[in-house]
Design a protein around this motif. Structure first.
Motif, PDB file in Angstrom:
ATOM      1  N   VAL A  94       6.409  21.575   7.954  1.00 13.69           N
ATOM      2  CA  VAL A  94       5.253  21.177   7.554  1.00 13.69           C
ATOM      3  C   VAL A  94       5.120  20.389   6.390  1.00 13.69           C
ATOM      4  O   VAL A  94       4.454  19.338   6.353  1.00 13.69           O
ATOM      5  N   GLU A  95       6.033  20.351   5.457  1.00 12.02           N
ATOM      6  CA  GLU A  95       6.073  19.643   4.267  1.00 12.02           C
ATOM      7  C   GLU A  95       6.572  18.380   4.405  1.00 12.02           C
ATOM      8  O   GLU A  95       6.216  17.365   3.989  1.00 12.02           O
ATOM      9  N   ASP A  96       7.546  18.369   5.588  1.00 10.58           N
ATOM     10  CA  ASP A  96       7.872  16.980   6.023  1.00 10.58           C
ATOM     11  C   ASP A  96       7.137  16.202   6.807  1.00 10.58           C
ATOM     12  O   ASP A  96       6.722  14.806   6.469  1.00 10.58           O
ATOM     13  N   LEU A  97       6.295  16.827   7.592  1.00  7.49           N
ATOM     14  CA  LEU A  97       5.163  16.018   8.388  1.00  7.49           C
ATOM     15  C   LEU A  97       3.861  15.548   7.379  1.00  7.49           C
ATOM     16  O   LEU A  97       3.390  14.628   7.392  1.00  7.49           O
ATOM     17  N   SER A  98       3.880  16.374   6.338  1.00  3.58           N
ATOM     18  CA  SER A  98       2.795  16.070   5.382  1.00  3.58           C
ATOM     19  C   SER A  98       3.182  14.824   4.629  1.00  3.58           C
ATOM     20  O   SER A  98       2.220  13.900   4.273  1.00  3.58           O
ATOM     21  N   LEU A  99       4.309  14.802   4.308  1.00  8.39           N
ATOM     22  CA  LEU A  99       4.764  13.688   3.470  1.00  8.39           C
ATOM     23  C   LEU A  99       4.936  12.358   4.449  1.00  8.39           C
ATOM     24  O   LEU A  99       4.439  11.369   3.980  1.00  8.39           O
ATOM     25  N   ARG A 100       5.288  12.570   5.695  1.00  5.39           N
ATOM     26  CA  ARG A 100       5.104  11.431   6.756  1.00  5.39           C
ATOM     27  C   ARG A 100       3.622  10.915   6.837  1.00  5.39           C
ATOM     28  O   ARG A 100       3.625   9.827   6.747  1.00  5.39           O
ATOM     29  N   LEU A 101       2.531  11.769   6.769  1.00  5.68           N
ATOM     30  CA  LEU A 101       1.554  11.539   7.044  1.00  5.68           C
ATOM     31  C   LEU A 101       0.736  10.711   6.100  1.00  5.68           C
ATOM     32  O   LEU A 101       0.166   9.727   6.158  1.00  5.68           O
ATOM     33  N   GLN A 102       1.088  11.068   4.695  1.00  8.62           N
ATOM     34  CA  GLN A 102       0.634  10.439   3.714  1.00  8.62           C
ATOM     35  C   GLN A 102       1.450   8.916   3.559  1.00  8.62           C
ATOM     36  O   GLN A 102       0.457   8.138   3.184  1.00  8.62           O
ATOM     37  N   ASP A 103       2.475   8.819   3.973  1.00 10.83           N
ATOM     38  CA  ASP A 103       3.115   7.482   4.106  1.00 10.83           C
ATOM     39  C   ASP A 103       2.471   6.515   4.945  1.00 10.83           C
ATOM     40  O   ASP A 103       2.264   5.578   4.732  1.00 10.83           O
ATOM     41  N   ALA A 104       2.325   7.187   6.088  1.00 12.39           N
ATOM     42  CA  ALA A 104       1.456   6.258   7.202  1.00 12.39           C
ATOM     43  C   ALA A 104       0.190   5.943   6.722  1.00 12.39           C
ATOM     44  O   ALA A 104      -0.286   5.031   7.086  1.00 12.39           O
ATOM     45  N   ALA A 105      -0.661   7.068   5.918  1.00  7.64           N
ATOM     46  CA  ALA A 105      -1.969   6.748   5.771  1.00  7.64           C
ATOM     47  C   ALA A 105      -1.816   5.515   4.561  1.00  7.64           C
ATOM     48  O   ALA A 105      -2.807   4.421   4.482  1.00  7.64           O
ATOM     49  N   GLU A 106      -0.845   5.510   3.824  1.00  4.23           N
ATOM     50  CA  GLU A 106      -0.743   4.428   2.815  1.00  4.23           C
ATOM     51  C   GLU A 106      -0.652   3.045   3.366  1.00  4.23           C
ATOM     52  O   GLU A 106      -1.038   2.052   3.080  1.00  4.23           O
ATOM     53  N   ARG A 107       0.285   3.165   4.354  1.00  5.15           N
ATOM     54  CA  ARG A 107       0.778   1.840   5.074  1.00  5.15           C
ATOM     55  C   ARG A 107      -0.293   1.216   5.743  1.00  5.15           C
ATOM     56  O   ARG A 107      -0.759   0.178   5.928  1.00  5.15           O
ATOM     57  N   LEU A 108      -1.351   2.164   6.583  1.00  5.86           N
ATOM     58  CA  LEU A 108      -2.396   1.829   7.105  1.00  5.86           C
ATOM     59  C   LEU A 108      -3.516   0.843   6.057  1.00  5.86           C
ATOM     60  O   LEU A 108      -3.954   0.198   6.364  1.00  5.86           O
ATOM     61  N   ARG A 109      -3.572   1.752   4.924  1.00  5.28           N
ATOM     62  CA  ARG A 109      -4.568   1.184   3.946  1.00  5.28           C
ATOM     63  C   ARG A 109      -4.068  -0.085   3.498  1.00  5.28           C
ATOM     64  O   ARG A 109      -4.950  -1.132   3.457  1.00  5.28           O
ATOM     65  N   ASP A 110      -2.812  -0.100   3.212  1.00  5.24           N
ATOM     66  CA  ASP A 110      -2.103  -1.738   2.833  1.00  5.24           C
ATOM     67  C   ASP A 110      -2.473  -2.709   3.841  1.00  5.24           C
ATOM     68  O   ASP A 110      -2.854  -3.826   3.631  1.00  5.24           O
ATOM     69  N   LEU A 111      -2.079  -2.306   5.202  1.00  7.81           N
ATOM     70  CA  LEU A 111      -2.189  -3.194   5.999  1.00  7.81           C
ATOM     71  C   LEU A 111      -3.528  -3.822   6.496  1.00  7.81           C
ATOM     72  O   LEU A 111      -3.882  -4.967   6.583  1.00  7.81           O
ATOM     73  N   ARG A 112      -4.726  -2.798   6.377  1.00 10.64           N
ATOM     74  CA  ARG A 112      -6.027  -2.925   6.443  1.00 10.64           C
ATOM     75  C   ARG A 112      -6.571  -4.164   5.393  1.00 10.64           C
ATOM     76  O   ARG A 112      -7.232  -5.032   5.646  1.00 10.64           O
ATOM     77  N   ASP A 113      -5.904  -3.655   4.224  1.00 11.89           N
ATOM     78  CA  ASP A 113      -6.494  -4.604   2.901  1.00 11.89           C
ATOM     79  C   ASP A 113      -5.858  -6.008   2.915  1.00 11.89           C
ATOM     80  O   ASP A 113      -6.456  -6.814   2.571  1.00 11.89           O
ATOM     81  N   SER A 114      -4.651  -6.012   3.567  1.00  9.76           N
ATOM     82  CA  SER A 114      -3.993  -7.228   3.535  1.00  9.76           C
ATOM     83  C   SER A 114      -4.315  -8.166   4.647  1.00  9.76           C
ATOM     84  O   SER A 114      -4.200  -9.683   4.629  1.00  9.76           O
ATOM     85  N   PHE A 115      -5.190  -7.871   5.808  1.00 13.44           N
ATOM     86  CA  PHE A 115      -5.448  -8.467   6.646  1.00 13.44           C
ATOM     87  C   PHE A 115      -6.688  -9.197   6.527  1.00 13.44           C
ATOM     88  O   PHE A 115      -7.590  -8.885   5.921  1.00 13.44           O
ATOM     89  N   ASP A 116      -6.516 -10.823   6.829  1.00 12.18           N
ATOM     90  CA  ASP A 116      -7.935 -11.621   6.298  1.00 12.18           C
ATOM     91  C   ASP A 116      -8.562 -11.926   7.568  1.00 12.18           C
ATOM     92  O   ASP A 116      -7.967 -12.613   8.542  1.00 12.18           O
ATOM     93  N   PHE A 117      -9.539 -11.078   8.082  1.00 11.11           N
ATOM     94  CA  PHE A 117     -10.342 -11.693   9.057  1.00 11.11           C
ATOM     95  C   PHE A 117     -11.720 -12.451   8.899  1.00 11.11           C
ATOM     96  O   PHE A 117     -12.642 -12.260   9.618  1.00 11.11           O
ATOM     97  N   SER A 118     -11.637 -13.362   7.709  1.00 11.32           N
ATOM     98  CA  SER A 118     -12.886 -13.991   7.690  1.00 11.32           C
ATOM     99  C   SER A 118     -12.830 -14.958   8.721  1.00 11.32           C
ATOM    100  O   SER A 118     -11.847 -15.663   8.980  1.00 11.32           O
ATOM    101  N   PRO A 119     -13.928 -15.524   9.086  1.00  8.86           N
ATOM    102  CA  PRO A 119     -14.142 -16.590  10.191  1.00  8.86           C
ATOM    103  C   PRO A 119     -13.719 -17.866   9.462  1.00  8.86           C
ATOM    104  O   PRO A 119     -13.030 -18.742  10.193  1.00  8.86           O
ATOM    105  N   GLU A 120     -13.956 -18.064   8.182  1.00  3.95           N
ATOM    106  CA  GLU A 120     -13.235 -19.367   7.369  1.00  3.95           C
ATOM    107  C   GLU A 120     -11.818 -19.431   7.582  1.00  3.95           C
ATOM    108  O   GLU A 120     -11.124 -20.194   7.861  1.00  3.95           O
TER     109      GLU A 120
END
Length: 551
Positions: free
Chosen positions: A268-294
């Motif tokens: 469970v500890e290993d699973l918790s660490l993996r989920l936290q790592d995946a959550a941070e990657r999702l946040r970075d990917l979402r923040d880095s993606f530029d979806f403006s029409p411009e």
């Protein structure tokens, strides 16, 4: 010399083995019996062209093997990486699917390598060789063969090619001023257009990937947000990462109670660490993606610019940049063309002088050789029952040097007293042509070291006393090298040291050719057939015996 030839599955020859001997070897037989097939087999094992259609019907391959004795130590062996040996076994297999397998003393070689060796072991002369006498373009080549000035020809050819290359280089730099101005302006425009775009290598491929993401941006952002909420949680719910962390903390309170509890806790500890790592990657990917029409509009505009340049200058950014570099080099060359032309013209004058000097040396050598060639050939022809023949190798200067030098060459002859010298195509009969070719080959062969010569029915049109003279000449040639001759003339066959009969027969609906070495009685019968045709009489047998005794 060629000592043994083994043939399998070539045309009507299912299997044959011929043991050739030193001196004069003759092959005779009825028309169509397979004499020329033997010569074709020798050509094949020497690396010359072999057609898969020659494979015997019903077979998937043909094979020819040849054993050579007293092989000279040729440069070919060192160049090919094959050890020289005085006894040589050459093998060639020809398959129905077009493949060829060639070996020299068991080592594989290419067909091209095999031909390079074969051309130094055997010369094959056929009736078609006489056509060279009518082709005046080949006369200069034959004269150079006789002269033996190979190094001088090579030096002149190299000098001429250098001179010609410089002329072409100068012509490529020369153009009228209006054309030069148009070309330089066009080059500058193309260079500036590409430079303004500030292309980067592989930019088009990277941009295509980026656009693919951006064009599906709304769907992508929604999926990223939903996934992030599932892991992080929302206003009213906790996410999977937080819940898993909570489960890990709860289990840590009972750690050490049992092995199973400890193992589950670690999982469970290993699973918790993996989920936290995946959550941070999702946040970075979402923040880095530029979806403006411009941003999408800017990327599509950039893609249009690159596409327009690709249509004009190349299939990729790398190709466009290479084209720009090529244009820059051409522009630089044009801007310095006048200086380059002056420099090249100075070098060209030196090369012209060198080529002219070598051409003059070559012409002088050819003139000396032409006189000797004419005398030697006339002597050979007189020995071949052409006592009144005159032969001249005529050299005339060309208007301009070319790759062969400054000379045109043609052979002229007069076969009869009182007749003026003319081109051979106008005065030589078939029988005379055969003798001229034989004389030519004999004179030219004095300059080479090739140990075996093959004459394939070169006696066409020759009969009577002339045939006897041709036979004597072939026998004389065989005193210095091995000679193989396919003939229909009894005079030539009677002169042979070794006589083979080529015959064919039908058996079980198939045709088979055999090769038989003839002893005295067999030779008498075959000579009688050559003299009198199918009907052999006591008289023809006596004539045959007389010819053999005279030999």
């Amino acid at each position: 010399m060629l000592s043994l030839l083994h043939i399998e599955n070539i045309a009507v020859i299912e299997q044959a083995e011929i043991a050739f001997r030193p001196g004069f070897n003759v092959l005779t037989g009825e028309t169509g019996a397979g004499k020329s097939i033997v010569i074709d087999a020798i050509s094949a094992v020497l690396g010359r062209r072999a057609y898969r259609e020659a494979i015997r019907t019903g077979c998937d391959r043909a094979k020819v093997s040849a054993v050579f004795q007293q092989v000279p130590e040729l440069n070919w062996f060192e160049e090919s990486g094959i050890a020289w040996a005085q006894e040589l076994l050459i093998q060639r297999e020809i398959f129905a699917d077009g493949r060829n397998v060639c070996r020299v003393n068991g080592q594989p070689v290419s067909v091209t390598m095999l031909r390079g060796l074969g051309d130094q072991l055997i010369q094959i002369h056929g009736q078609h060789d006489s056509a060279r006498l009518f082709d005046e373009d080949s006369h200069l080549t034959m004269l150079d063969e006789f002269a033996g000035h190979t190094e001088l020809v090579a030096a002149y050819t190299a000098a001429y090619l250098e001179m010609d290359g410089l002329r072409k280089q100068i012509r490529s730099l020369q153009m009228d001023e209006a054309e030069k101005l148009r070309r330089t302006e066009n080059l500058r425009f193309q260079i500036q257009e590409i430079q303004r775009a500030e292309l980067q290598p592989n930019e088009d491929a990277e941009l295509e990937k980026k656009l693919k993401l951006m064009r599906s941006g709304e769907r992508l952002m929604r999926a990223l947000s939903q996934a992030a909420e599932a892991l992080y949680g929302g206003e009213d719910t906790e996410g999977a990462a937080a819940l898993t962390d909570q489960a890990a903390r709860s289990l840590s309170q009972i750690a050490g109670t049992s092995d199973q509890v400890d193992e589950t806790c670690r999982l469970v500890e290993d699973l918790s660490l993996r989920l936290q790592d995946a959550a941070e990657r999702l946040r970075d990917l979402r923040d880095s993606f530029d979806f403006s029409p411009e941003a999408l509009e800017e990327a599509e505009s950039r893609a249009d610019t690159i596409h327009r340049l690709k249509r004009k200058y190349g299939e990729s950014c790398e190709a466009i940049l290479d084209y720009m570099a090529q244009c820059q080099r051409e522009l630089d060359a044009m801007e310095t063309a006048d200086e380059s032309i002056l420099r090249l013209k100075k070098v060209l004058r030196e090369k012209i002088a060198a080529a002219k000097a070598l051409a003059e040396q070559l012409s002088a050598s050819r003139q000396t050789a032409a006189e000797e060639f004419g005398k030697r050939l006339a002597l050979e022809l007189r020995a071949l029952d052409m006592p009144s023949v005159q032969f001249v190798c005529e050299l005339t200067p060309k208007a301009h040097l070319d790759v062969t030098g400054g000379d045109d060459c043609r052979f002229l002859m007069s076969a009869n007293v009182g007749e003026e010298l003319r081109q051979m195509s106008r005065v030589a009969s078939g029988g005379e042509l055969a003798r001229i070719m034989l004389a030519m080959k004999n004179v030219l062969s004095e300059k080479d070291r090739i140990p075996t010569m093959i004459f394939d029915e070169v006696d066409a049109g020759v009969s009577g006393r002339a045939a006897q003279k041709v036979a004597e000449k072939l026998r004389a040639v065989s005193a210095g090298r091995q000679v193989l001759c396919v003939t229909h003339l009894p005079q030539i066959a009677a002169m042979a040291n070794t006589h083979f009969l080529i015959s064919k027969a039908e058996q079980n609906g198939r045709t088979y050719t055999s090769v038989t070495p003839l002893e005295l009685e067999g030779r008498k019968s075959e000579l009688a057939r050559l003299i009198g045709g199918a009907r052999i009489t006591e008289n023809t047998l006596k004539s045959a015996e007389e010819m053999l005794n005279r030999e």
